[in-house]
Design an enzyme around this catalytic site. Structure first.
Site, PDB file in Angstrom:
ATOM      1  N   SER A   1      63.749 -20.301  53.385  1.00 20.51           N
ATOM      2  CA  SER A   1      64.001 -19.546  52.078  1.00 20.51           C
ATOM      3  C   SER A   1      65.395 -20.031  51.402  1.00 20.51           C
ATOM      4  O   SER A   1      65.792 -21.009  51.659  1.00 20.51           O
ATOM      5  CB  SER A   1      63.864 -17.995  51.872  1.00 20.51           C
ATOM      6  OG  SER A   1      63.733 -17.709  50.571  1.00 20.51           O
TER       7      SER A   1
ATOM      8  N   GLU B   1      52.731 -18.609  49.448  1.00 20.15           N
ATOM      9  CA  GLU B   1      54.306 -18.019  49.557  1.00 20.15           C
ATOM     10  C   GLU B   1      54.292 -16.882  48.463  1.00 20.15           C
ATOM     11  O   GLU B   1      54.804 -15.761  49.078  1.00 20.15           O
ATOM     12  CB  GLU B   1      55.083 -19.197  48.834  1.00 20.15           C
ATOM     13  CG  GLU B   1      55.095 -20.473  49.767  1.00 20.15           C
ATOM     14  CD  GLU B   1      56.214 -20.471  50.806  1.00 20.15           C
ATOM     15  OE1 GLU B   1      56.892 -19.315  51.124  1.00 20.15           O
ATOM     16  OE2 GLU B   1      56.323 -21.323  51.444  1.00 20.15           O
TER      17      GLU B   1
ATOM     18  N   HIS C   1      55.072 -15.892  52.031  1.00 16.93           N
ATOM     19  CA  HIS C   1      56.480 -16.303  52.474  1.00 16.93           C
ATOM     20  C   HIS C   1      57.064 -15.215  53.440  1.00 16.93           C
ATOM     21  O   HIS C   1      56.750 -14.127  53.499  1.00 16.93           O
ATOM     22  CB  HIS C   1      57.324 -15.788  51.199  1.00 16.93           C
ATOM     23  CG  HIS C   1      58.749 -16.404  51.139  1.00 16.93           C
ATOM     24  ND1 HIS C   1      59.005 -17.610  51.071  1.00 16.93           N
ATOM     25  CD2 HIS C   1      59.831 -15.601  50.819  1.00 16.93           C
ATOM     26  CE1 HIS C   1      60.201 -17.912  50.978  1.00 16.93           C
ATOM     27  NE2 HIS C   1      60.904 -16.788  50.842  1.00 16.93           N
TER      28      HIS C   1
END
Length: 504
Positions: free
Chosen positions: A188, A315, A411
């Site tokens: 990220s 995600e 995610h």
């Protein structure tokens, strides 16, 4: 209890053995506390100490408001936040590959002390693992107007990461690592930080490879960073000058940043920031960061570095599950979202065709996930390959079986698998409950791929070509057909999309 002592350039430090064959040495300063006279400045060398420093506990974390499962909570007073943690195989080896982890958290929260970042499994795979804290939020990425040019640099969080890499170069041999074989890894905002390091002159020569999972777009312009400072200062009740900001406490700025972000979330007319989870990011300032990573890699700024990327198939479903993104449930809201981000004509239609039975919310989440992470991550790899670099690509699609399964390939779900930390209580939500044997096999494969890539640059499958072929799929069911992996990749409409620097 076994005792292991290591000599660093600042003094001796004692680690401990969480398991018999790995030594963990925690909370070792790589730079001085960035407060007081050093606040908003480049990181300064850590002070030396006498005797043997205790390295059995993590150091304090950077100022933030987040409360993450199983992780420490920030409280004012703990200023020695620029520390590293090292896991090394025991008995110690020599010139082992080194993996340096940069945590994610929207440049605003998180730390190296999170349970899913424990380095035991990767150390058992033959790596020396380093995790590092760095400045976050305004302290790390806020623009501070300079009374004298260069006093308060932008991108202080990136400069902290460079300082940590310098510490690794100077000290990692004492822990059995090879300072000439360092891989920077991140997820990220940590992945985008690693991509920034690839194009930064100050980081050149400090690492050979990069692992970037779910890199987040975009970085910010200097003009946007300055405008954000004005908003944060107003929310903090101070002027947007260096003197006023220095006189404002870190906790006041943390609260002010939260208020500014909350204002965007509550205002559907606020453009792209309405959908985001952060107001800070690396700044293309022309000094610390000369170009955004995508432009820099496309221009061939890092042809000698190997790159391994990964993104997850779903995600943005994580942010919807935790209430971190607005609900887009109508055609009108979806059209407004597409207009806010200036998405190419036909892109929404293409996703609706790929997900014909999906509700509007799922179409939005699929597009938003690719916009912020999936497509941007693939673009980084493809730009690097076209400029002559070596890039490997992968995609994490593992999802618990059964209708109504509590987790998706969302995610952060890939991180516990790659670290080999499936049993930590803090990751149960991310992966959807206790791991089964198939999960453990997948985790073993991902740990091995990271270790092999860090060691040799070869994760076990071919690098992509200039068309982006040769993507490794991470799944617990190798026989699952591509059309069973939802949402399916949609690439063609993205060719007209630009991932430019975000401006006011």
């Amino acid at each position: 209890m076994c005792v292991d002592i290591f000599e660093t350039t600042n003094g001796a430090v004692r680690g401990h053995r969480p398991v018999p064959d790995v030594v963990a040495t925690l909370g070792v300063p790589y730079a001085a506390p960035p407060f007081g006279a050093d606040r908003f400045r480049e990181p300064r060398a850590a002070a030396a100490w006498t005797g043997v420093r205790d390295g059995t506990r993590f150091g304090p974390i950077a100022p933030q408001s987040a409360r993450l499962p199983g992780a420490p909570v920030w409280s004012p007073g703990g200023e020695d936040i620029l520390t590293v943690n090292v896991w090394t195989p025991a008995p110690g080896g020599a010139r082992l590959p080194v993996l340096v982890w940069i945590h994610g958290g929207a440049y605003t929260f998180g730390s190296s002390a999170q349970p899913d970042f424990d380095g035991v499994a990767l150390a058992r795979a033959g790596l020396v693992v380093v995790t590092a804290n760095h400045r976050l939020g305004f302290e790390g990425f806020g623009h501070v107007p300079n009374g004298r040019e260069g006093v308060f640099p932008d991108n202080r969080g990136l400069l902290d990461q460079v300082a940590a890499l310098r510490w690794v170069r100077e000290n990692i041999a004492a822990f059995g690592g090879d300072p000439d074989n360092v891989t920077v890894a991140g997820q990220s905002s940590g992945a985008t930080s690693a991509a920034c390091l690839m194009v930064m002159d100050r980081a050149r020569g400090l690492f050979r490879r990069v692992i970037a999972h779910s890199a987040v777009a975009p970085v910010h312009s200097l003009e946007l960073a300055a405008a954000t400072t004005t908003e944060v200062a107003a929310a903090a009740g101070c002027a947007d000058t260096a003197e006023a900001l220095l006189s404002t406490t870190p906790q006041t700025l943390v609260a002010a940043c939260d208020r500014v972000l909350d204002g965007y979330r509550r205002d559907p007319s606020s453009g792209p920031r309405h959908y985001g989870s952060a107001i800070h990011a690396p700044v293309v300032d022309g000094e610390v960061l000369p170009a955004d990573p995508l432009t820099g890699l496309a221009a061939g700024r890092a042809p000698d570095l190997d790159l391994l990327v990964c993104h997850t198939a779903e995600e943005s479903w994580l942010f919807d599950a935790v209430g971190g993104s607005p609900k887009v449930t109508t055609a009108e809201q979806l059209a407004a979202f597409a207009a806010d981000f200036r998405l190419p004509d036909g892109l929404v239609t293409a996703y609706r065709a790929a997900l014909p039975q999906a509700p509007t919310l799922d179409v939005y989440l699929a597009i938003f996930g690719d916009l912020m992470f999936g497509e941007y991550t693939r673009r980084l790899a493809e730009a690097h390959a076209r400029a002559g670099g070596r890039a490997h690509a992968s995609r994490f699609v593992r999802r618990p079986d059964g209708p109504g399964a509590p987790a998706r390939a969302w995610h952060c779900a890939d991180v516990p698998f790659a670290f080999g930390n499936l049993d930590a209580d803090a990751v149960r939500f991310l992966i959807g409950g206790p791991p089964d044997p198939a999960d453990r096999r997948l985790s073993g494969q991902m740990v091995r791929a990271w270790a092999d890539f860090a060691g040799t640059g070869d994760p076990g499958w071919p690098p992509i070509d200039t068309t982006g072929e040769h993507t490794r799929i991470w799944d617990t069911d190798d026989d699952r057909l591509p059309d069973e992996r939802r949402p399916v990749p949609v690439r063609t409409p993205w060719t007209a999309a630009e991932f430019a620097v975000l401006r006011p």
